[in-house]
Enzyme design. Structure first.
Site, PDB file in Angstrom:
ATOM      1  CE  LYS A 110      -4.007   4.883  -1.462  1.00 19.30           C
ATOM      2  NZ  LYS A 110      -4.877   5.153  -1.853  1.00 19.30           N
ATOM      3  CE1 TYR A 145      -4.145   1.446   1.048  1.00 18.18           C
ATOM      4  CE2 TYR A 145      -2.733   3.773   2.564  1.00 18.18           C
ATOM      5  CZ  TYR A 145      -3.477   2.825   1.846  1.00 18.18           C
ATOM      6  OH  TYR A 145      -4.030   3.296   1.650  1.00 18.18           O
TER       7      TYR A 145
HETATM    8  P1  NAP Z   1     -13.794   1.487   0.697  1.00 17.72           P
HETATM    9  O1  NAP Z   1     -14.918   2.430   2.243  1.00 17.72           O
HETATM   10  O2  NAP Z   1     -13.031   0.282   1.231  1.00 17.72           O
HETATM   11  O3  NAP Z   1     -14.276   2.764  -0.081  1.00 17.72           O
HETATM   12  C1  NAP Z   1     -13.591   1.971  -1.614  1.00 17.72           C
HETATM   13  C2  NAP Z   1     -14.660   1.439  -2.814  1.00 17.72           C
HETATM   14  O4  NAP Z   1     -13.489   1.444  -3.388  1.00 17.72           O
HETATM   15  C3  NAP Z   1     -15.245   0.465  -2.501  1.00 17.72           C
HETATM   16  O5  NAP Z   1     -16.618   1.054  -2.610  1.00 17.72           O
HETATM   17  C4  NAP Z   1     -14.894  -0.146  -3.151  1.00 17.72           C
HETATM   18  O6  NAP Z   1     -15.554  -0.881  -3.513  1.00 17.72           O
HETATM   19  C5  NAP Z   1     -14.081   0.635  -4.573  1.00 17.72           C
HETATM   20  N1  NAP Z   1     -13.393  -0.809  -5.032  1.00 17.72           N
HETATM   21  C6  NAP Z   1     -12.010  -1.362  -4.206  1.00 17.72           C
HETATM   22  N2  NAP Z   1     -11.683  -1.759  -5.635  1.00 17.72           N
HETATM   23  C7  NAP Z   1     -11.609  -1.413  -6.506  1.00 17.72           C
HETATM   24  C8  NAP Z   1     -11.457  -1.723  -8.149  1.00 17.72           C
HETATM   25  N3  NAP Z   1     -10.913  -2.262  -7.711  1.00 17.72           N
HETATM   26  N4  NAP Z   1     -12.697  -1.284  -9.012  1.00 17.72           N
HETATM   27  C9  NAP Z   1     -13.559  -0.113  -8.652  1.00 17.72           C
HETATM   28  N5  NAP Z   1     -13.907  -0.614  -7.169  1.00 17.72           N
HETATM   29  C10 NAP Z   1     -13.471  -0.826  -6.210  1.00 17.72           C
HETATM   30  O7  NAP Z   1     -12.155   2.642   1.749  1.00 17.72           O
HETATM   31  P2  NAP Z   1     -11.758   4.415   1.681  1.00 17.72           P
HETATM   32  O8  NAP Z   1     -11.379   3.912   3.276  1.00 17.72           O
HETATM   33  O9  NAP Z   1     -13.206   4.606   1.452  1.00 17.72           O
HETATM   34  O10 NAP Z   1     -11.006   4.516   1.015  1.00 17.72           O
HETATM   35  C11 NAP Z   1     -10.950   5.332  -0.344  1.00 17.72           C
HETATM   36  C12 NAP Z   1      -9.845   5.288  -0.584  1.00 17.72           C
HETATM   37  O11 NAP Z   1      -9.030   6.384   0.371  1.00 17.72           O
HETATM   38  C13 NAP Z   1      -8.460   4.782  -1.235  1.00 17.72           C
HETATM   39  O12 NAP Z   1      -7.877   4.808  -2.012  1.00 17.72           O
HETATM   40  C14 NAP Z   1      -7.957   4.388   0.112  1.00 17.72           C
HETATM   41  O13 NAP Z   1      -6.801   3.946   0.008  1.00 17.72           O
HETATM   42  C15 NAP Z   1      -7.844   5.944   0.631  1.00 17.72           C
HETATM   43  N6  NAP Z   1      -7.587   6.315   2.117  1.00 17.72           N
HETATM   44  C16 NAP Z   1      -8.487   5.857   3.272  1.00 17.72           C
HETATM   45  C17 NAP Z   1      -7.428   6.088   4.397  1.00 17.72           C
HETATM   46  C18 NAP Z   1      -8.845   5.517   5.303  1.00 17.72           C
HETATM   47  O14 NAP Z   1      -8.354   5.987   6.718  1.00 17.72           O
HETATM   48  N7  NAP Z   1     -10.084   5.042   5.024  1.00 17.72           N
HETATM   49  C19 NAP Z   1      -6.285   6.864   4.179  1.00 17.72           C
HETATM   50  C20 NAP Z   1      -5.617   7.269   3.431  1.00 17.72           C
HETATM   51  C21 NAP Z   1      -6.074   7.017   1.849  1.00 17.72           C
HETATM   52  P3  NAP Z   1     -15.655  -2.397  -2.905  1.00 17.72           P
HETATM   53  O15 NAP Z   1     -16.669  -2.280  -1.463  1.00 17.72           O
HETATM   54  O16 NAP Z   1     -17.198  -3.211  -4.269  1.00 17.72           O
HETATM   55  O17 NAP Z   1     -15.093  -3.056  -2.878  1.00 17.72           O
END
Ligand code: NAP
Length: 252
Positions: A164, A160
């Protein structure tokens, strides 16, 4: 101009992974500012349910099934948005996954999947968005979702953190290529944000992360969405190739 001006009125935005967590808050926030929304997600039934919520709130929105690792799907998403509304102004490469494990236990497949979704996915999205934005001819703004993990490296996240960090290089190179078309490309690096992705985290790891946050709490998805809204619209018109940290001050 009126005092109640909605900053994205008449513009079209695409959010990948827009059904859940941060992506959904971004979709909601952009729609509240008047943008027409295309949600691209693997899980199209949840995406359709989200579209229902946006349209009942008065927005124009649609959902397209999209696996961001598929060149065909991502091209169809950007072109589909262009056909649906005649323009494409904002494209948020947000979809993401984690496959955490220490290197001793991480499989090559765990590493590849994370690179595929984040780096290949964001590259496909950026490339397809630039092509569609150039066709539409109104310039545009692309926002790529990195993570503070890509700046500092997190143990258990070699995949990851590499992905990133890769998104940062991709963002800067694409920003230089796309600038002459009036297209800006920026990245956001969230810290610990309350979403389904962090719900599954080990409590000790979460507590030790939170202990390093000067603001002393976990972030909410809408606090990331606010920064994406800023990068998506004209308030950031002289910014490209930047990386904005949304971490409560952690790892500043
Ligand atoms: P999340 O709630 O798990 O949402 C991720 C979304 O991406 C889900 O709707 C998932 O669909 C979709 N997804 C996964 N693989 C995919 C693919 N191959 N094609 C299309 N859609 C796909 O996660 P989140 O925390 O909101 O994360 C959103 C972004 O923020 C990510 O890039 C993550 O790395 C980044 N981020 C998050 C955090 C944190 O603390 N949460 C911190 C830093 C960065 P499914 O549910 O159907 O799998």
């Amino acid at each position: 101009m009126t005092l109640s001006e909605r900053s994205l009125e008449g513009r079209t935005a695409v959010v990948t992974g827009g059904s859940s967590g941060i992506g959904w808050e971004i979709a909601w926030r952009l729609a509240r500012q008047g943008a027409d929304l295309v949600i691209g997600d693997l899980d199209v039934s949840t995406a359709r349910e989200r579209v229902g919520r946006l349209t009942s709130a008065g927005a124009r929105a649609t959902a397209l099934e999209c696996d961001v690792t598929s060149e065909e799907d991502v091209t169809a998403l950007a072109q589909g948005a262009l056909e649906w509304s005649g323009r494409l102004d904002v494209f948020v490469n947000n979809a993401g996954i984690t496959r955490d494990a220490v290197m001793r236990k991480m499989t090559l497949e765990d590493f590849r999947q994370v690179i595929d979704v984040h780096v290949i996915g964001s590259w496909l999205g950026t490339r397809a968005a630039v092509a569609a934005m150039r066709t539409a001819g109104n310039g545009g703004s692309i926002v790529n979702m990195s993570s503070i993990s890509g700046k500092v490296g997190n143990p258990g996240q070699t995949n990851y953190s590499a992905a990133k960090a890769g998104i940062v290089g991709l963002t800067k190179a694409a920003a230089k290529e796309a600038a002459r078309h009036g297209i800006r490309v920026n990245a956001v690096q969230p810290g610990l944000i309350r979403t389904p992705m962090t719900e599954g985290m080990d409590q000790d790891a979460l507590n030790s992360g939170l202990a390093q946050v000067p603001l002393g709490r976990i972030g909410e998805p809408e606090e990331v969405a606010g920064v994406v809204l800023f990068l998506a619209g004209d308030l950031s018109s002289y910014m490209t190739g930047t990386v904005m940290e949304v971490t409560g001050g952690r790892h500043m």
